[in-house]
Design a protein around this motif. Structure first.
Motif, mmCIF file in Angstrom:
data_model
loop_
_atom_site.group_PDB
_atom_site.id
_atom_site.type_symbol
_atom_site.label_atom_id
_atom_site.label_comp_id
_atom_site.label_asym_id
_atom_site.label_seq_id
_atom_site.Cartn_x
_atom_site.Cartn_y
_atom_site.Cartn_z
ATOM 1 N N GLY A 373 38.889 29.896 43.566
ATOM 2 C CA GLY A 373 39.254 29.925 42.157
ATOM 3 C C GLY A 373 40.047 31.158 41.830
ATOM 4 O O GLY A 373 40.500 31.898 42.719
ATOM 5 N N ASP A 374 40.231 31.401 40.563
ATOM 6 C CA ASP A 374 40.944 32.604 40.156
ATOM 7 C C ASP A 374 40.354 33.133 38.854
ATOM 8 O O ASP A 374 39.715 32.409 38.100
ATOM 9 N N LEU A 375 40.591 34.432 38.624
ATOM 10 C CA LEU A 375 40.077 35.111 37.441
ATOM 11 C C LEU A 375 41.213 35.881 36.790
ATOM 12 O O LEU A 375 41.951 36.591 37.461
ATOM 13 N N SER A 376 41.355 35.708 35.486
ATOM 14 C CA SER A 376 42.367 36.459 34.752
ATOM 15 C C SER A 376 41.707 37.153 33.568
ATOM 16 O O SER A 376 40.765 36.626 32.970
ATOM 17 N N ILE A 377 42.214 38.348 33.254
ATOM 18 C CA ILE A 377 41.721 39.107 32.105
ATOM 19 C C ILE A 377 42.937 39.549 31.310
ATOM 20 O O ILE A 377 43.783 40.292 31.816
ATOM 21 N N LEU A 388 39.033 34.673 31.825
ATOM 22 C CA LEU A 388 39.099 33.248 32.167
ATOM 23 C C LEU A 388 38.802 33.068 33.649
ATOM 24 O O LEU A 388 39.526 33.570 34.513
ATOM 25 N N LEU A 389 37.717 32.361 33.930
ATOM 26 C CA LEU A 389 37.335 32.003 35.296
ATOM 27 C C LEU A 389 37.648 30.535 35.505
ATOM 28 O O LEU A 389 37.218 29.681 34.727
ATOM 29 N N SER A 390 38.406 30.225 36.543
ATOM 30 C CA SER A 390 38.783 28.842 36.850
ATOM 31 C C SER A 390 38.353 28.518 38.271
ATOM 32 O O SER A 390 38.692 29.240 39.214
ATOM 33 N N LEU A 391 37.589 27.433 38.428
ATOM 34 C CA LEU A 391 37.050 27.037 39.727
ATOM 35 C C LEU A 391 37.326 25.563 39.981
ATOM 36 O O LEU A 391 37.377 24.765 39.042
#
Length: 400
Positions: A373-377, A388-391
């Motif tokens: 996944g990826d994480l954005s701040i 935002l955590l996207s899995l």
């Protein structure tokens, strides 16, 4: 969807309950369509006041059963006397207008509703009143049961009985479906609990068990060294203290992982509980909502809870926020968790923060990457921060 403080959006109806309501609402829709058909057949004729009155009464009760703004179906099920009012309207209409009136079609779904909404002990008296009311309407209009056409003498009463029987079958079937779903949920919970016990046993064997074994061996040799080499005994005692602290930390880690995962509870319940505890400690309002989420596997659950925990702690330390919104959205492909605050807003990118040894943010991003996944701040407009955590929704995608 609605939230209040740290309350969760209202959970969806159970499958059996939704199915039951769809069927009951279909019966109300059939009655409404029968009324429309009766009105259409009366076009060009002189409509009496009585005809319009009965049409309005039956139409209003049908519309109340169809609308989702109020729980009319549940209210009627809790108050069977209201069903008797509906049956009384039908019987009175038949008695005044006659059993051969075009509105007769609209009375047939009444028997289906009586059977579907109530247990047989309540449905049977209502059905008896409906049947007796029908035969009373025949007599009131001078129609002898013996001389009446077969469809009026036998057909209509049989249709009433058959409709009620179908309603009872629907009632019984959906109740059995509810029992089966509950049993399935219990079996799934038991299976998950067994898997969690097995995981905990493995973790204890691999970490805590080995540490305690080392402590045991060291403690067993300590009396010998006390008697022969005091310096060596002192060093071993120091090691025992250090190893005991390690064992304590490992035990806390295992218990924390067990508490935070809680595989027998929905993820949403845990998020709401986490928000509530955080709000009580920080005095900052936090709310949790969800759209399209059923549930997730244990590893994904722990990842989400860990990221949410870290994000909330960062809000408490740095954001000076008044409120936080935690929202989970999911479709068949992706699952996203956003944590949005209305604080001062992040002053740098996540890469910059990680580069300055912000290990909490680094851990959040590494958790996301470990699940493909990826994480954005980012800043949330002019004020606040959005994490935002996207899995991937499917576990198979995490290994690709």
């Amino acid at each position: 969807m609605s939230t209040s403080g740290c309350s969760l959006v209202e959970s969806p109806m159970p499958v059996a309950n939704r199915l039951f309501r769809i069927i009951v609402q279909s019966a109300f829709l059939i009655r409404l369509m029968a009324l429309m058909l009766a009105c259409a057949s009366s076009v060009g004729r002189q409509l009496t006041t009585g005809f319009m009155l009965w049409g309005v009464l039956l139409g209003a009760s049908s519309f109340l059963g169809l609308t989702s703004r109020i729980d009319a179906i549940g209210f009627v099920m809790r108050h069977p006397a209201l069903a008797m009012i509906d049956v009384a309207i039908v019987v009175t209409m038949l008695s005044i207008e006659g059993p051969d009136n075009v509105l007769m079609l609209a009375t047939l779904p009444t028997a289906l509703l009586v059977g579907a909404l109530f247990r047989w002990t309540t449905a049977l008296p209502l059905l008896v009143v409906l049947e007796l009311g029908y035969f009373g309407a025949l007599a009131a209009h001078g129609v002898s049961v013996a001389d009446a056409p077969y469809i009026m003498r036998v057909g209509i009463p049989f249709i009433y009985l058959a409709m009620a029987a179908i309603g009872q079958a629907i009632n019984y079937g959906t109740s059995q479906l509810t029992v089966a779903i509950d049993a399935l949920h219990r079996a799934q919970a038991e299976k998950t609990a067994a898997l969690e016990r097995a995981r905990l046993a493995r973790d204890m064997h691999d970490s805590l068990g080995k540490t305690l074994h080392g402590i045991s061996l060291t403690a067993a040799s300590l009396p010998h060294w006390i008697a022969t080499d005091s310096d060596r005994a002192s060093a071993l005692a120091t090691q025992l203290g250090a190893h005991s602290e390690v064992a304590s930390q490992e035990a806390r880690t295992l218990l924390t992982g067990l508490r935070r995962t809680e595989t027998d509870r929905p993820l949403l319940d845990l998020l709401v509980e986490r928000c509530s505890q955080w709000s009580q400690r920080t005095k900052v309002l936090a709310r949790a909502t969800a759209i399209g989420l059923v549930d997730v596997d244990d590893e994904t659950r722990l990842c989400i809870l860990s990221v949410v925990d870290e994000a909330l702690e960062n809000v408490d330390r740095h954001a000076a926020a008044d409120s936080v919104q935690v929202e989970v959205t999911a479709d068949s492909q992706r699952l996203q968790v956003s944590i949005i605050d209305d604080g001062v807003g992040i002053a740098e990118s996540i890469d910059g923060a990680v580069g300055r040894a912000r290990y909490g943010l680094l851990g959040m991003r590494e958790r996301a990457e470990s699940f493909a996944g990826d994480l954005s701040i980012t800043r949330n407009g002019s004020r606040g921060t959005r994490v935002l955590l996207s899995l991937p929704r499917n576990a198979e995608e995490r290994t690709t």
